[in-house]
Design a protein around this motif. Structure first.
Motif, PDB file in Angstrom:
ATOM      1  N   UNK A 150      47.611  34.721  46.801  1.00 58.63           N
ATOM      2  CA  UNK A 150      48.401  35.921  46.487  1.00 58.63           C
ATOM      3  C   UNK A 150      47.593  36.893  45.633  1.00 58.63           C
ATOM      4  N   UNK A 151      46.925  36.387  44.610  1.00 56.44           N
ATOM      5  CA  UNK A 151      46.168  37.278  43.747  1.00 56.44           C
ATOM      6  C   UNK A 151      44.966  37.861  44.480  1.00 56.44           C
ATOM      7  N   UNK A 152      44.370  37.095  45.374  1.00 51.46           N
ATOM      8  CA  UNK A 152      43.249  37.621  46.174  1.00 51.46           C
ATOM      9  C   UNK A 152      43.731  38.762  47.059  1.00 51.46           C
ATOM     10  N   UNK A 153      44.898  38.589  47.648  1.00 55.15           N
ATOM     11  CA  UNK A 153      45.474  39.632  48.501  1.00 55.15           C
ATOM     12  C   UNK A 153      45.774  40.881  47.687  1.00 55.15           C
ATOM     13  N   UNK A 154      46.295  40.703  46.488  1.00 56.40           N
ATOM     14  CA  UNK A 154      46.587  41.857  45.629  1.00 56.40           C
ATOM     15  C   UNK A 154      45.310  42.594  45.242  1.00 56.40           C
ATOM     16  N   UNK A 155      44.221  41.857  45.002  1.00 47.39           N
ATOM     17  CA  UNK A 155      42.948  42.507  44.676  1.00 47.39           C
ATOM     18  C   UNK A 155      42.428  43.313  45.862  1.00 47.39           C
ATOM     19  N   UNK A 156      42.548  42.768  47.059  1.00 47.35           N
ATOM     20  CA  UNK A 156      42.103  43.490  48.258  1.00 47.35           C
ATOM     21  C   UNK A 156      42.944  44.741  48.463  1.00 47.35           C
ATOM     22  N   UNK A 157      44.255  44.612  48.295  1.00 51.60           N
ATOM     23  CA  UNK A 157      45.126  45.779  48.446  1.00 51.60           C
ATOM     24  C   UNK A 157      44.799  46.850  47.403  1.00 51.60           C
ATOM     25  N   UNK A 168      35.106  46.581  52.099  1.00 53.40           N
ATOM     26  CA  UNK A 168      35.666  45.589  51.175  1.00 53.40           C
ATOM     27  C   UNK A 168      35.040  44.220  51.435  1.00 53.40           C
ATOM     28  N   UNK A 169      34.888  43.851  52.715  1.00 56.86           N
ATOM     29  CA  UNK A 169      34.288  42.562  53.053  1.00 56.86           C
ATOM     30  C   UNK A 169      32.817  42.506  52.661  1.00 56.86           C
ATOM     31  N   UNK A 170      32.097  43.609  52.833  1.00 52.54           N
ATOM     32  CA  UNK A 170      30.693  43.644  52.430  1.00 52.54           C
ATOM     33  C   UNK A 170      30.545  43.504  50.922  1.00 52.54           C
ATOM     34  N   UNK A 171      31.426  44.145  50.176  1.00 49.03           N
ATOM     35  CA  UNK A 171      31.393  44.012  48.718  1.00 49.03           C
ATOM     36  C   UNK A 171      31.659  42.563  48.296  1.00 49.03           C
ATOM     37  N   UNK A 172      32.609  41.921  48.964  1.00 48.29           N
ATOM     38  CA  UNK A 172      32.912  40.518  48.654  1.00 48.29           C
ATOM     39  C   UNK A 172      31.710  39.640  48.985  1.00 48.29           C
ATOM     40  N   UNK A 173      31.064  39.893  50.099  1.00 50.44           N
ATOM     41  CA  UNK A 173      29.876  39.133  50.493  1.00 50.44           C
ATOM     42  C   UNK A 173      28.751  39.320  49.466  1.00 50.44           C
ATOM     43  N   UNK A 174      28.586  40.552  48.983  1.00 52.48           N
ATOM     44  CA  UNK A 174      27.580  40.800  47.951  1.00 52.48           C
ATOM     45  C   UNK A 174      27.874  40.003  46.683  1.00 52.48           C
ATOM     46  N   UNK A 175      29.147  39.953  46.285  1.00 45.80           N
ATOM     47  CA  UNK A 175      29.507  39.196  45.084  1.00 45.80           C
ATOM     48  C   UNK A 175      29.205  37.715  45.259  1.00 45.80           C
TER      49      UNK A 175
END
Length: 72
Positions: free
Chosen positions: A21-28, A58-65
């Motif tokens: 849930x918190x991951x979804x809220x961060x993406x939103x 958003x997915x590229x930023x997550x991959x970078x992290x």
């Protein structure tokens, strides 16, 4: 209302669901910051293309992290 008090907040199932849930809220939140909430485009295809590009970003930023955490 009773269900709220009966939840086992220490169970692994609850913790997994809460993390999701918190991951979804961060993406939103990221999507909203990038302008996906109120697009300023006129037709549906343009909005669809913009949303697709935003989610790729958003997915590229997550991959970078993830890569940064693995490297360091």
């Amino acid at each position: 209302a009773r269900l709220r008090y009966q939840l086992d907040r220490d169970s692994p199932a609850f913790k997994d669901a809460y993390k999701q849930r918190t991951a979804t809220e961060r993406i939103n939140s990221q999507a909203k910051a990038l302008g996906i909430e109120r697009p300023h485009l006129r037709n549906q295809q343009a909005i669809t293309n913009q949303n697709t590009l935003i989610y790729i970003l958003i997915n590229l930023r997550a991959l970078q992290r993830v890569r940064r955490l693995k490297a360091g």
